[in-house]
Design an enzyme around this catalytic site. Structure first.
Site, short mmCIF file in Angstrom:
data_model
loop_
_atom_site.label_atom_id
_atom_site.label_comp_id
_atom_site.label_asym_id
_atom_site.label_seq_id
_atom_site.Cartn_x
_atom_site.Cartn_y
_atom_site.Cartn_z
N LYS A 49 -2.54 116.54 111.00
CA LYS A 49 -2.89 116.12 112.37
C LYS A 49 -3.99 117.01 112.98
CE LYS A 49 1.67 114.03 113.23
NZ LYS A 49 2.83 113.94 114.15
N TYR A 59 0.93 103.87 115.25
CA TYR A 59 2.16 104.32 115.92
C TYR A 59 2.79 103.21 116.77
CZ TYR A 59 1.90 109.26 114.57
OH TYR A 59 1.91 110.44 113.87
N ASN A 79 2.51 118.71 115.93
CA ASN A 79 3.40 119.25 114.90
C ASN A 79 2.81 119.16 113.49
OD1 ASN A 79 3.69 116.54 114.60
ND2 ASN A 79 5.90 116.46 114.97
N HIS A 124 2.22 114.41 109.55
CA HIS A 124 2.99 113.16 109.57
C HIS A 124 3.42 112.86 108.15
CE1 HIS A 124 4.08 108.91 109.86
NE2 HIS A 124 3.36 108.76 108.76
N GLU A 134 1.95 102.01 105.35
CA GLU A 134 1.04 103.03 105.89
C GLU A 134 -0.07 103.37 104.90
OE1 GLU A 134 3.50 106.32 107.13
OE2 GLU A 134 4.37 105.18 108.79
P1 RTP Z 1 5.79 111.54 112.17
O1 RTP Z 1 6.08 110.08 112.35
O2 RTP Z 1 4.51 111.99 112.84
O3 RTP Z 1 5.86 111.97 110.73
O4 RTP Z 1 6.94 112.40 112.87
P2 RTP Z 1 8.49 112.16 112.92
O5 RTP Z 1 8.86 110.97 112.08
O6 RTP Z 1 9.15 113.46 112.63
O7 RTP Z 1 8.71 111.83 114.44
P3 RTP Z 1 8.67 110.42 115.21
O8 RTP Z 1 9.95 110.27 115.95
O9 RTP Z 1 8.23 109.33 114.27
O10 RTP Z 1 7.52 110.69 116.28
C1 RTP Z 1 6.17 110.52 115.94
C2 RTP Z 1 5.36 111.65 116.53
O11 RTP Z 1 5.36 111.53 117.95
C3 RTP Z 1 5.25 112.83 118.53
N1 RTP Z 1 6.40 113.05 119.41
N2 RTP Z 1 6.27 113.54 120.60
N3 RTP Z 1 6.79 114.48 123.21
C4 RTP Z 1 7.81 114.08 122.46
O12 RTP Z 1 8.95 114.11 122.83
C5 RTP Z 1 7.50 113.59 121.12
N4 RTP Z 1 8.38 113.13 120.26
C6 RTP Z 1 7.68 112.77 119.17
C7 RTP Z 1 5.23 113.83 117.38
O13 RTP Z 1 3.87 114.09 117.04
C8 RTP Z 1 5.92 113.06 116.28
O14 RTP Z 1 5.59 113.59 115.01
MG MG Z 2 7.89 109.10 112.21
#
Ligand code: RTP
Ligand code: MG
Length: 140
Positions: free
Chosen positions: A11, A51, A114, A117, A128
């Protein structure tokens, strides 16, 4: 166990801090092979579509803004159980909750910035990967 592929994104917070090599070393040390890789600066439309599942979430607008705030590195990782393996070494979404030794615990700046992804299922990985890569760009 057959080889599996997953989509990985380094990212904008990772490219900004010049961490791409350090993060790639984590993948390789974990037995994941980088079989496709390109640097890109996503458009707003590309990030919104990628997203889309989070469209209704309160953080969607900020997430899209963050993902287009700088270049990213798009990758296909290949290995046994690549989807699960990659999520294990990435660690939890929130770096403060990620296990010690994981990429996010070590490198992430915040729950949003973070660093990485990774696809969350083999089905989503296929979608994807096809979103960002032509078959000819993936060399296993
Ligand atoms: P990713 O899809 O990026 O691999 O991450 P993930 O599965 O661990 O998390 P996901 O729930 O899919 O969320 C996608 C991305 O959104 C951002 N996020 N921000 N501000 C917040 O509360 C929040 N929660 C999620 C993060 O960049 C997350 O990786
Ligand atoms: Mg995710």
């Amino acid at each position: 166990m057959a080889l599996e592929r997953t989509l990985s994104i380094l990212k904008p917070d990772a490219t900004r801090r010049n961490l791409t090599g350090k993060i790639n070393a984590r993948f390789e040390e974990a037995g994941l092979r980088i079989v496709a890789q390109k640097r890109a600066w996503l458009s707003q439309a590309q990030a919104e579509k990628f997203y889309e599942v989070h469209k209704a979430r309160p953080f969607f607008g900020e997430l899209v803004s963050f993902m287009i705030s700088g270049p990213v590195v798009l990758q296909v990782l290949e290995g046994e159980n690549a989807v699960t393996r990659n999520r294990e070494i990435m660690g939890a979404t929130d770096p403060s909750k990620a296990e010690p030794g994981t990429i996010r615990r070590e490198f992430a700046e915040s729950i949003e910035a973070n660093s990485v992804h990774g696809s969350d299922s083999p089905e989503n990985a296929a979608i994807e990967i096809a979103y960002f890569f032509a078959g000819t760009e993936i060399v296993g």
